[in-house]
Enzyme design. Sequence first.
Site, PDB file in Angstrom:
ATOM      1  N   HIS A  18      -1.056 -55.264  13.667  1.00 49.86           N
ATOM      2  CA  HIS A  18      -0.593 -53.926  14.031  1.00 49.86           C
ATOM      3  C   HIS A  18      -1.747 -53.166  14.663  1.00 49.86           C
ATOM      4  O   HIS A  18      -2.858 -53.149  14.131  1.00 49.86           O
ATOM      5  CB  HIS A  18      -0.093 -53.148  12.821  1.00 49.86           C
ATOM      6  N   ASP A  20      11.512 -44.374   6.072  1.00 52.79           N
ATOM      7  CA  ASP A  20      10.403 -44.054   6.968  1.00 52.79           C
ATOM      8  C   ASP A  20      10.912 -43.609   8.329  1.00 52.79           C
ATOM      9  O   ASP A  20      10.361 -42.689   8.939  1.00 52.79           O
ATOM     10  CB  ASP A  20       9.488 -45.266   7.133  1.00 52.79           C
ATOM     11  N   ARG A  28       8.541 -35.604  10.608  1.00 52.45           N
ATOM     12  CA  ARG A  28       7.113 -35.307  10.739  1.00 52.45           C
ATOM     13  C   ARG A  28       6.751 -35.007  12.182  1.00 52.45           C
ATOM     14  O   ARG A  28       5.900 -34.151  12.457  1.00 52.45           O
ATOM     15  CB  ARG A  28       6.297 -36.492  10.228  1.00 52.45           C
ATOM     16  N   SER A  74       3.653 -45.063   6.292  1.00 56.41           N
ATOM     17  CA  SER A  74       4.622 -45.283   7.359  1.00 56.41           C
ATOM     18  C   SER A  74       4.400 -46.644   8.012  1.00 56.41           C
ATOM     19  O   SER A  74       5.333 -47.441   8.185  1.00 56.41           O
ATOM     20  CB  SER A  74       4.520 -44.172   8.404  1.00 56.41           C
ATOM     21  N   LYS A  80       6.740 -50.656   6.852  1.00 56.69           N
ATOM     22  CA  LYS A  80       7.451 -51.542   7.783  1.00 56.69           C
ATOM     23  C   LYS A  80       6.814 -52.932   7.825  1.00 56.69           C
ATOM     24  O   LYS A  80       7.515 -53.945   7.869  1.00 56.69           O
ATOM     25  CB  LYS A  80       7.479 -50.914   9.176  1.00 56.69           C
TER      26      LYS A  80
END
Length: 430
Positions: free
Chosen positions: A85, A166, A173, A188, A192
């Site tokens: 990520h 989320d 947000r 967050s 995932k």
Amino acid sequence: MTALDAVSIITTKRDGGQLSDAQIDWVIDAFTRGVVADEQMSALAMAIVWRGMTRRETARWTAAMIASGRRMDLTDLPRPTVDKHSTGGVGDKITLPLAPLVAACGAAVPQLSGRGLGHTGGTLDKLESIPGWQADVPVSRMRDLLTDPAIGAVICAAGADLAPADRRLYALRDVTGTVESIPLIASSIMSKKIAEGTAALLLDVKVGSGAFLKTSDGARELATAMVELGNDAGVRTVALLTAMDIPLGRTAGNALEVAESVEVLAGGGPADVVELTLALAREMVALAGLDADPAEALADGRAMDHWRAMVRAQGGDPDAPLPTAKHTETVRADADGVLTRLDALGVGIAAWRLGAGRARQGDPVQFGAGIEMHAKPGEAVTTGQPLLTMHTDTPDAFTGAMAALRDAVTIEADASPVPAAPLILDRIVS
């Protein structure tokens, strides 16, 4: 007894208290079911921004978001699973060559990716510039592709049933000024990634003007929080802090970045993209417990073979011409000297204004829009030499893009050419 109602939970955090496990479980579940109203969850998010959360609270918050939906199970795959990520940057095309490269080394790479927003590009937007390519892959099909030894990687959108709490909270947000919270950002991202079922995870946390986090201290805090969350959940997790003051590679834009990624897979491409791709691949291969050399898999064409198979498996044609913009305009050097600055944020905003990005989720993007960079910081330039080429279908966008680039470029007459600055700034492990 702990009060399980929205107002009590909001006031507890507002006043600096810690939320109990029961309170966190209740509020995430109730918010997902619509029992807790959007304005109440927004108030709680703002209280968290101001008061923070402990490691225990953040871990429980993450677990509750995972429990709001489906958690994939990939433990029966014949290959070890590992994912990556990135927190996002300008010209950050690394996922495209990285996923097939790591698959070529023997891993299964379930890469759930997103779309761009603002000046940072989205992996799915880039890949959708390939004719026919599809971002939505059913879980059963994903498992087939990960198992296939000729493919081994999937880059796709996360399903709606993956951490749905989320998805709802992030939308709030984004419009309530509560994005800037390390616990909320970490939970967050990690909810995932943990829910997707990967056994190992590498985090590429960008630092600099073109990144979400501008300072090493902030990036290190986020990286540490995410590494802790991953390892606490049983996912082997490592983070690298990588530089994002200068755009990665020589392109920023969807089809432009795909073309550059294919160059890397073919054995060429910009040195910084190759360097970072190999550095991340080595980390991922080690996390997967494999004994393989990514440099060999890149040099001998195996990574390219996996790329082509992966693109075809998701409906794309790896041989089809990529989209090109209708209009181009070149920015030239106005003096002799050394290019000492090419600000990633300025380039990212310019590419966004040209049509490569979006201002709101759901907006369309221009696949051919973006910026080519003909020189990078540290290189000598001469008056009139092309520095940047802007691409767009909407020529009226050139004015706004030029305004963003005007303060992004610095040429110094008395400077000497210098080597590129380091890309890897730090490595965070538990």
